[in-house]
Design a protein around this motif. Structure first.
Motif, PDB file in Angstrom:
ATOM      1  N   LEU A 131     -30.818  32.285  18.470  1.00 48.97           N
ATOM      2  CA  LEU A 131     -31.662  33.462  18.330  1.00 48.97           C
ATOM      3  C   LEU A 131     -32.956  33.333  17.563  1.00 48.97           C
ATOM      4  O   LEU A 131     -34.100  33.665  17.916  1.00 48.97           O
ATOM      5  CB  LEU A 131     -30.824  34.704  18.204  1.00 48.97           C
ATOM      6  CG  LEU A 131     -31.397  36.158  18.083  1.00 48.97           C
ATOM      7  CD1 LEU A 131     -32.095  36.426  19.533  1.00 48.97           C
ATOM      8  CD2 LEU A 131     -30.700  37.068  17.474  1.00 48.97           C
ATOM      9  N   GLU A 132     -32.808  32.865  16.253  1.00 48.15           N
ATOM     10  CA  GLU A 132     -33.629  32.752  15.245  1.00 48.15           C
ATOM     11  C   GLU A 132     -34.921  31.771  15.865  1.00 48.15           C
ATOM     12  O   GLU A 132     -36.037  32.170  15.672  1.00 48.15           O
ATOM     13  CB  GLU A 132     -33.282  32.178  13.890  1.00 48.15           C
ATOM     14  CG  GLU A 132     -34.101  32.100  12.665  1.00 48.15           C
ATOM     15  CD  GLU A 132     -33.868  31.879  11.485  1.00 48.15           C
ATOM     16  OE1 GLU A 132     -34.560  31.583  10.559  1.00 48.15           O
ATOM     17  OE2 GLU A 132     -32.415  31.686  11.258  1.00 48.15           O
ATOM     18  N   ALA A 133     -34.471  30.539  16.400  1.00 50.67           N
ATOM     19  CA  ALA A 133     -35.731  29.772  16.783  1.00 50.67           C
ATOM     20  C   ALA A 133     -36.279  30.394  17.991  1.00 50.67           C
ATOM     21  O   ALA A 133     -37.755  30.303  17.983  1.00 50.67           O
ATOM     22  CB  ALA A 133     -34.806  28.488  17.265  1.00 50.67           C
ATOM     23  N   ALA A 169     -24.813  40.515  21.636  1.00 47.80           N
ATOM     24  CA  ALA A 169     -24.085  39.549  20.803  1.00 47.80           C
ATOM     25  C   ALA A 169     -23.624  38.564  21.671  1.00 47.80           C
ATOM     26  O   ALA A 169     -23.743  37.235  21.255  1.00 47.80           O
ATOM     27  CB  ALA A 169     -22.815  40.228  20.262  1.00 47.80           C
ATOM     28  N   ALA A 170     -23.035  38.752  22.907  1.00 45.22           N
ATOM     29  CA  ALA A 170     -22.490  37.587  23.787  1.00 45.22           C
ATOM     30  C   ALA A 170     -23.859  36.811  24.195  1.00 45.22           C
ATOM     31  O   ALA A 170     -23.634  35.622  24.418  1.00 45.22           O
ATOM     32  CB  ALA A 170     -22.000  38.305  24.995  1.00 45.22           C
ATOM     33  N   ALA A 171     -25.119  37.304  24.386  1.00 39.10           N
ATOM     34  CA  ALA A 171     -26.245  36.596  24.817  1.00 39.10           C
ATOM     35  C   ALA A 171     -26.560  35.713  23.695  1.00 39.10           C
ATOM     36  O   ALA A 171     -27.157  34.614  23.803  1.00 39.10           O
ATOM     37  CB  ALA A 171     -27.320  37.465  25.154  1.00 39.10           C
ATOM     38  N   THR A 172     -26.234  36.282  22.697  1.00 42.22           N
ATOM     39  CA  THR A 172     -26.684  35.379  21.072  1.00 42.22           C
ATOM     40  C   THR A 172     -25.927  34.258  21.089  1.00 42.22           C
ATOM     41  O   THR A 172     -26.249  33.020  20.976  1.00 42.22           O
ATOM     42  CB  THR A 172     -26.619  36.388  19.923  1.00 42.22           C
ATOM     43  OG1 THR A 172     -27.516  37.359  19.918  1.00 42.22           O
ATOM     44  CG2 THR A 172     -26.798  35.528  18.781  1.00 42.22           C
ATOM     45  N   VAL A 173     -24.598  34.400  21.430  1.00 43.39           N
ATOM     46  CA  VAL A 173     -23.584  33.339  21.223  1.00 43.39           C
ATOM     47  C   VAL A 173     -23.970  32.200  22.496  1.00 43.39           C
ATOM     48  O   VAL A 173     -23.931  30.831  22.206  1.00 43.39           O
ATOM     49  CB  VAL A 173     -22.171  33.657  21.551  1.00 43.39           C
ATOM     50  CG1 VAL A 173     -21.391  32.475  21.518  1.00 43.39           C
ATOM     51  CG2 VAL A 173     -21.709  34.511  20.455  1.00 43.39           C
ATOM     52  N   ALA A 174     -24.373  32.598  23.666  1.00 40.59           N
ATOM     53  CA  ALA A 174     -24.816  31.817  24.703  1.00 40.59           C
ATOM     54  C   ALA A 174     -26.189  31.091  24.363  1.00 40.59           C
ATOM     55  O   ALA A 174     -26.405  29.979  24.808  1.00 40.59           O
ATOM     56  CB  ALA A 174     -25.043  32.750  25.992  1.00 40.59           C
ATOM     57  N   LEU A 175     -27.060  31.652  23.670  1.00 40.67           N
ATOM     58  CA  LEU A 175     -28.102  31.273  23.124  1.00 40.67           C
ATOM     59  C   LEU A 175     -28.031  29.896  22.237  1.00 40.67           C
ATOM     60  O   LEU A 175     -29.063  29.075  21.996  1.00 40.67           O
ATOM     61  CB  LEU A 175     -29.217  32.266  22.744  1.00 40.67           C
ATOM     62  CG  LEU A 175     -30.663  31.971  22.518  1.00 40.67           C
ATOM     63  CD1 LEU A 175     -31.158  31.629  23.833  1.00 40.67           C
ATOM     64  CD2 LEU A 175     -31.212  33.289  22.036  1.00 40.67           C
ATOM     65  N   ARG A 176     -27.129  29.981  21.643  1.00 40.21           N
ATOM     66  CA  ARG A 176     -26.953  28.661  20.559  1.00 40.21           C
ATOM     67  C   ARG A 176     -26.938  27.295  21.181  1.00 40.21           C
ATOM     68  O   ARG A 176     -27.613  26.531  20.650  1.00 40.21           O
ATOM     69  CB  ARG A 176     -25.538  28.845  20.000  1.00 40.21           C
ATOM     70  CG  ARG A 176     -25.242  30.053  19.254  1.00 40.21           C
ATOM     71  CD  ARG A 176     -23.961  29.958  18.756  1.00 40.21           C
ATOM     72  NE  ARG A 176     -23.434  31.244  17.883  1.00 40.21           N
ATOM     73  CZ  ARG A 176     -22.251  31.652  17.535  1.00 40.21           C
ATOM     74  NH1 ARG A 176     -21.094  30.993  17.874  1.00 40.21           N
ATOM     75  NH2 ARG A 176     -22.148  32.753  16.756  1.00 40.21           N
ATOM     76  N   GLU A 210     -28.588  33.620  12.149  1.00 41.53           N
ATOM     77  CA  GLU A 210     -28.173  34.152  13.350  1.00 41.53           C
ATOM     78  C   GLU A 210     -27.879  35.702  13.197  1.00 41.53           C
ATOM     79  O   GLU A 210     -28.365  36.679  13.740  1.00 41.53           O
ATOM     80  CB  GLU A 210     -27.032  33.555  14.017  1.00 41.53           C
ATOM     81  CG  GLU A 210     -26.791  34.231  15.442  1.00 41.53           C
ATOM     82  CD  GLU A 210     -25.507  33.575  16.096  1.00 41.53           C
ATOM     83  OE1 GLU A 210     -25.816  32.691  16.989  1.00 41.53           O
ATOM     84  OE2 GLU A 210     -24.560  33.762  15.877  1.00 41.53           O
ATOM     85  N   SER A 211     -26.987  36.023  12.446  1.00 38.85           N
ATOM     86  CA  SER A 211     -26.535  37.432  12.000  1.00 38.85           C
ATOM     87  C   SER A 211     -27.662  38.230  11.439  1.00 38.85           C
ATOM     88  O   SER A 211     -27.678  39.472  11.771  1.00 38.85           O
ATOM     89  CB  SER A 211     -25.256  37.710  10.911  1.00 38.85           C
ATOM     90  OG  SER A 211     -25.735  37.052   9.929  1.00 38.85           O
ATOM     91  N   ALA A 212     -28.622  37.861  10.596  1.00 37.40           N
ATOM     92  CA  ALA A 212     -29.600  38.653  10.213  1.00 37.40           C
ATOM     93  C   ALA A 212     -30.656  38.898  11.313  1.00 37.40           C
ATOM     94  O   ALA A 212     -31.100  40.232  11.460  1.00 37.40           O
ATOM     95  CB  ALA A 212     -30.259  37.736   9.014  1.00 37.40           C
ATOM     96  N   HIS A 213     -30.875  38.015  12.188  1.00 41.78           N
ATOM     97  CA  HIS A 213     -31.605  38.293  13.341  1.00 41.78           C
ATOM     98  C   HIS A 213     -30.990  39.287  14.315  1.00 41.78           C
ATOM     99  O   HIS A 213     -31.661  40.195  14.981  1.00 41.78           O
ATOM    100  CB  HIS A 213     -32.173  36.933  14.053  1.00 41.78           C
ATOM    101  CG  HIS A 213     -33.191  36.251  13.308  1.00 41.78           C
ATOM    102  ND1 HIS A 213     -32.806  35.492  12.058  1.00 41.78           N
ATOM    103  CD2 HIS A 213     -34.543  36.171  13.650  1.00 41.78           C
ATOM    104  CE1 HIS A 213     -34.272  35.229  11.812  1.00 41.78           C
ATOM    105  NE2 HIS A 213     -35.160  35.623  12.576  1.00 41.78           N
TER     106      HIS A 213
END
Length: 196
Positions: free
Chosen positions: A126-128, A114-121, A43-46
């Motif tokens: 995000l990677e997927a 970043a907040a959207a990335t957390v929600a996407l989990r 996730e952090s790399a993406h």
């Protein structure tokens, strides 16, 4: 229409590379040879690559590469939860940091993304999501004239990310992201990195 330019052979090493990689040893050439077009994981790399592509908009990639260590530091290694928790004081702190690109809209976009990335989990992460937009028939340009700057896949990824609350994720930026992280092989046919 111009025929474009194919791979350029380095005078110092005889190795063919995409023309933007430079003719002599340089940061851009190192990035081309060691990183551009290679998959990243996690996730952090993406989130890092998505954030840096947004910051690059309107600037040279060499500028972003030079500032990347500072970006990694001030954005906590692109830990999504930490960046999502940044408040207005953090934005002001970053606006005062000359080591990074000081653009308020882009700094705030990093926090939003970043907040959207957390929600996407909850939906695979995000990677997927990014990887799910890989083209069925990847481009294989032989010259710069054949290179694209957008695609149906980058447009679809842009729309889906925007639907999920991301900002600064237009189709051109997402195409550059997909190239950078090896969603498809971006190197010109004849470049020593093509197919590797």
């Amino acid at each position: 229409m111009s025929a474009g330019v194919g791979p350029v052979v380095g005078a110092d090493d005889g190795v063919p590379r995409c023309p933007w990689a430079g003719a002599a040893p340089s940061t851009m050439r190192d990035y081309h040879d060691a990183e551009w077009g290679r998959p990243v994981h996690g996730e952090s790399a993406h989130l890092e690559r998505l954030t840096l592509e947004a910051f690059q908009s309107g600037l040279s990639w060499a500028t972003i590469l030079a500032k990347r260590p500072a970006f990694r530091e001030v954005f906590a290694g692109f830990d999504a939860e930490r960046v999502a928790s940044y408040d207005d004081r953090d934005v002001e702190r970053l606006m005062a940091d000359a080591r990074i690109v000081r653009n308020r809209r882009k700094i705030e976009a990093a926090r939003v993304n970043a907040a959207a990335t957390v929600a996407l989990r909850a939906d695979g992460g995000l990677e997927a999501l990014v990887r799910s937009h890989a083209p069925a028939a990847p481009p294989a340009p032989a010259t710069t004239a054949e290179q694209q700057t957008t695609s149906a896949e980058s447009l679809a990824l842009s729309k889906e990310l925007k639907r999920r609350g991301f900002v600064f994720v237009g189709p051109t930026t997402m195409f550059a992201l997909m190239e950078a992280i090896g969603v498809f092989d971006p190197h010109l046919v004849g470049c020593h990195r093509r197919g590797r």
